[in-house]
Write a protein that holds these residues in place. Structure first.
Motif, PDB file in Angstrom:
ATOM      1  N   TYR A  17       0.907  -1.157   0.150  1.00 27.99           N
ATOM      2  CA  TYR A  17       0.108   0.222   0.136  1.00 27.99           C
ATOM      3  C   TYR A  17       0.806   1.170  -0.147  1.00 27.99           C
ATOM      4  CZ  TYR A  17      -3.352   3.325   1.640  1.00 27.99           C
ATOM      5  OH  TYR A  17      -4.204   4.420   1.827  1.00 27.99           O
ATOM      6  N   SER A  18       1.841   1.092   0.768  1.00 28.21           N
ATOM      7  CA  SER A  18       2.669   2.479   1.073  1.00 28.21           C
ATOM      8  C   SER A  18       3.513   2.652  -0.446  1.00 28.21           C
ATOM      9  CB  SER A  18       3.843   2.175   2.033  1.00 28.21           C
ATOM     10  OG  SER A  18       3.242   2.206   3.151  1.00 28.21           O
ATOM     11  N   ARG A  19       4.194   1.615  -1.109  1.00 26.80           N
ATOM     12  CA  ARG A  19       4.526   1.548  -2.439  1.00 26.80           C
ATOM     13  C   ARG A  19       3.725   2.116  -3.317  1.00 26.80           C
ATOM     14  NH1 ARG A  19       7.245  -2.945  -0.776  1.00 26.80           N
ATOM     15  NH2 ARG A  19       5.653  -4.320  -1.564  1.00 26.80           N
ATOM     16  N   LEU A  20       2.382   1.784  -3.602  1.00 31.22           N
ATOM     17  CA  LEU A  20       1.457   2.301  -4.290  1.00 31.22           C
ATOM     18  C   LEU A  20       1.138   3.613  -4.139  1.00 31.22           C
ATOM     19  CD1 LEU A  20      -1.057  -0.693  -4.370  1.00 31.22           C
ATOM     20  CD2 LEU A  20       0.408  -0.117  -6.237  1.00 31.22           C
ATOM     21  N   ILE A  21       1.125   4.149  -2.918  1.00 33.73           N
ATOM     22  CA  ILE A  21       0.870   5.623  -2.799  1.00 33.73           C
ATOM     23  C   ILE A  21       2.270   6.596  -3.217  1.00 33.73           C
ATOM     24  CG2 ILE A  21       0.848   7.388  -0.848  1.00 33.73           C
ATOM     25  CD1 ILE A  21      -1.086   5.405   0.682  1.00 33.73           C
ATOM     26  N   ASP A  22       3.431   5.801  -2.914  1.00 31.37           N
ATOM     27  CA  ASP A  22       4.585   6.620  -3.151  1.00 31.37           C
ATOM     28  C   ASP A  22       4.970   6.621  -4.778  1.00 31.37           C
ATOM     29  OD1 ASP A  22       6.615   8.446  -1.844  1.00 31.37           O
ATOM     30  OD2 ASP A  22       8.040   6.953  -2.531  1.00 31.37           O
ATOM     31  N   THR A  23       4.521   5.681  -5.435  1.00 32.85           N
ATOM     32  CA  THR A  23       4.800   5.523  -6.855  1.00 32.85           C
ATOM     33  C   THR A  23       3.631   5.884  -7.831  1.00 32.85           C
ATOM     34  OG1 THR A  23       4.197   3.316  -7.070  1.00 32.85           O
ATOM     35  CG2 THR A  23       6.432   3.881  -6.529  1.00 32.85           C
ATOM     36  N   ALA A  24       2.503   6.427  -7.154  1.00 32.69           N
ATOM     37  CA  ALA A  24       1.313   7.064  -7.910  1.00 32.69           C
ATOM     38  C   ALA A  24       1.760   8.149  -8.782  1.00 32.69           C
ATOM     39  CB  ALA A  24       0.060   7.268  -6.925  1.00 32.69           C
ATOM     40  N   ASN A  79       3.360  11.825  -0.897  1.00 30.96           N
ATOM     41  CA  ASN A  79       4.007  10.709  -1.814  1.00 30.96           C
ATOM     42  C   ASN A  79       4.990  11.655  -2.707  1.00 30.96           C
ATOM     43  OD1 ASN A  79       2.309  12.116  -3.649  1.00 30.96           O
ATOM     44  ND2 ASN A  79       1.833  10.228  -4.574  1.00 30.96           N
ATOM     45  N   GLN A  80       5.616  10.797  -3.326  1.00 23.58           N
ATOM     46  CA  GLN A  80       6.616  11.431  -4.225  1.00 23.58           C
ATOM     47  C   GLN A  80       6.287  12.733  -5.203  1.00 23.58           C
ATOM     48  OE1 GLN A  80      10.316  11.430  -3.912  1.00 23.58           O
ATOM     49  NE2 GLN A  80       9.932  13.027  -5.245  1.00 23.58           N
ATOM     50  N   HIS A  81       5.072  12.145  -5.944  1.00 21.40           N
ATOM     51  CA  HIS A  81       4.471  13.057  -6.768  1.00 21.40           C
ATOM     52  C   HIS A  81       3.922  14.506  -6.032  1.00 21.40           C
ATOM     53  CE1 HIS A  81       2.934  13.709 -10.775  1.00 21.40           C
ATOM     54  NE2 HIS A  81       2.018  14.594 -10.395  1.00 21.40           N
ATOM     55  N   ALA A  82       3.237  14.410  -4.853  1.00 16.10           N
ATOM     56  CA  ALA A  82       3.089  15.552  -4.008  1.00 16.10           C
ATOM     57  C   ALA A  82       4.514  16.410  -3.772  1.00 16.10           C
ATOM     58  CB  ALA A  82       2.473  15.206  -2.711  1.00 16.10           C
TER      59      ALA A  82
END
Length: 98
Positions: free
Chosen positions: A30-37, A54-57
């Motif tokens: 779940y954390s990986r999915l959030i961070d790579t979205a 996340n990274q995109h933010a």
């Protein structure tokens, strides 16, 4: 919990274990999915402070997750003209009115 003999003296402890390996793996995924979205994703706690970023933010706003954690989301990261409406949405969600 305590384990006692017939006289009530504590002779040991009884515990129950549970394998949470699958749950941990699920949380990590779940954390990986959030961070790579490919969209900015944030989360706030019940006090409105950032606890997910996340990274995109980071890419869009220019602050890393570490720089945002614990800071008030609406007051510090939302422009003044949108603060009221964003705060209203967050308040409703925190009351369970999604």
């Amino acid at each position: 919990t305590s384990r006692r003999d017939v006289d009530g003296h504590i002779i040991g402890v009884v515990g129950i274990g549970q394998d949470i390996t699958a749950r941990i793996a699920q949380e990590e995924e779940y954390s990986r999915l959030i961070d790579t979205a490919n969209a900015p994703i944030f989360g706030v706690d019940v006090d409105g402070k950032v606890n997910v970023w996340n990274q995109h933010a980071s890419d869009v706003v220019g602050f890393t997750a570490e720089q945002t954690f614990g800071r008030p989301f609406v007051r510090e990261f939302i422009t003044e003209d949108f603060r009221s409406s964003v705060q209203e949405v967050l308040d409703k969600a925190l009351r369970g009115e999604e």
